[in-house]
Scaffold this motif. Sequence first.
Motif, PDB file in Angstrom:
ATOM      1  N   TYR A 371       0.807  -1.214   0.000  1.00 42.41           N
ATOM      2  CA  TYR A 371       0.000   0.000   0.000  1.00 42.41           C
ATOM      3  C   TYR A 371       0.844   1.269   0.000  1.00 42.41           C
ATOM      4  O   TYR A 371       0.295   2.371  -0.149  1.00 42.41           O
ATOM      5  N   ASP A 372       2.130   1.133   0.153  1.00 38.12           N
ATOM      6  CA  ASP A 372       3.020   2.290   0.124  1.00 38.12           C
ATOM      7  C   ASP A 372       3.478   2.620  -1.281  1.00 38.12           C
ATOM      8  O   ASP A 372       4.049   3.682  -1.524  1.00 38.12           O
ATOM      9  N   GLU A 373       3.267   1.695  -2.219  1.00 40.54           N
ATOM     10  CA  GLU A 373       3.764   1.906  -3.569  1.00 40.54           C
ATOM     11  C   GLU A 373       2.932   2.980  -4.271  1.00 40.54           C
ATOM     12  O   GLU A 373       1.700   2.971  -4.201  1.00 40.54           O
ATOM     13  N   PRO A 374       3.602   3.923  -4.936  1.00 38.51           N
ATOM     14  CA  PRO A 374       2.861   5.004  -5.627  1.00 38.51           C
ATOM     15  C   PRO A 374       2.034   4.443  -6.775  1.00 38.51           C
ATOM     16  O   PRO A 374       2.419   3.473  -7.428  1.00 38.51           O
ATOM     17  N   THR A 375       0.887   5.019  -6.992  1.00 38.94           N
ATOM     18  CA  THR A 375       0.019   4.612  -8.100  1.00 38.94           C
ATOM     19  C   THR A 375       0.172   5.560  -9.265  1.00 38.94           C
ATOM     20  O   THR A 375       0.426   6.767  -9.095  1.00 38.94           O
TER      21      THR A 375
END
Length: 376
Positions: A371-375
């Motif tokens: 959930y920390d990965e940028p979208t």
Amino acid sequence: MKIAGFGVEAWLNEYETTATTDISQSSIAALTMAEVTALDGHHGQQFYQQLNQSKLNYGWIEGSPAFKQLVSGLYTQVPAANVLQTNGATGANHLAIYSLVEPNDHVIALYPTYQQLYDIPKSLGATVDYWHLQESQDWLPDIAELKQLIRPDTKMILLNNAANPTGCLLDEAFLKQVVAIAKSVGAYVLVDEVYEPLDGTPFVSIADLYDKGIATNSLSKTYSAPGVRIGWVTTPSRELADIFRKYRDYTMICGGVFNDQLAVLILQHRDEILARNREIVARNAKIYLDWVAQEPRVSLIAPQGISVSCLKLDVPVDDETFCKQLLAKTGVLLVPGVRFDIPGHVRLGYCTQTETLERGLKLLSGFLRQYDEPTN
């Protein structure tokens, strides 16, 4: 009679057998049979010799005299005659509610806690008002709300102390206020007390505070022996105990010769078991709280030396979806908060074996990193 599905039990029934790292449970790390029987000081030989000589009849219907006396000794106001053996604390809760609550009765239940305490009265036709735990007040309820809810015809107040899954504890001063309110209308107070604090926090039973108090407990949580399936209901009132006796004849004959003997051995060596469990709670609590402090996607109102916790998530999916995906990808089992009517949270049982907790927290952190990965 209609009753809602039991949220937490339905979840565990479906998923716990597929987990490889179970940090969902509410008991302190279970004892083995070898560990329990070794408490006799003779590597289990004395226990098994006694068992081999026992006839597999019904045994003591209400629990053996030794069992009743040992349980009585846990209280200051409960004589042994008022101790009734049950099938765990769930059996004790069911017996007490079934014995006293009738259609159209008014009861007040602490909410959200153990679902049994409010849905069984509903199934019997009672009107149930919720006395809410407040996350903003460290999961404690407001005594002013109880004063608003109480009615002249209130039959019973049902509490879970300490509470599952939040881990909050109602202290003696607070319970005395509850007793005063209950006494003003003659209401019973039933308290499921299976979660006693093991960090030195003072604990007092409702059975030692109120003549219409009903305490339920078992060997499942604090005593690390859920497989024994032995619990009890106690009260200082002989009149109440006799009511329970009558209804118990319709719900349970006996706990079984083997289970009673094992329960007696555990209670005889209560101090050794609690010393072992205090070490587990203290060691695992430090590991858990240190992990919470460094994990940005969770927060916690710390339990008070109690084996359950209610962890708050900061993730873009609902808690049940989160738990299903976590289990599928990592083998880690948690209980979704929605199963306790606390969405956005999970129950994390930090008092499992220490290595299981450490592995589970490591895998949980790794899963949260997605959930920390940028979208884009």
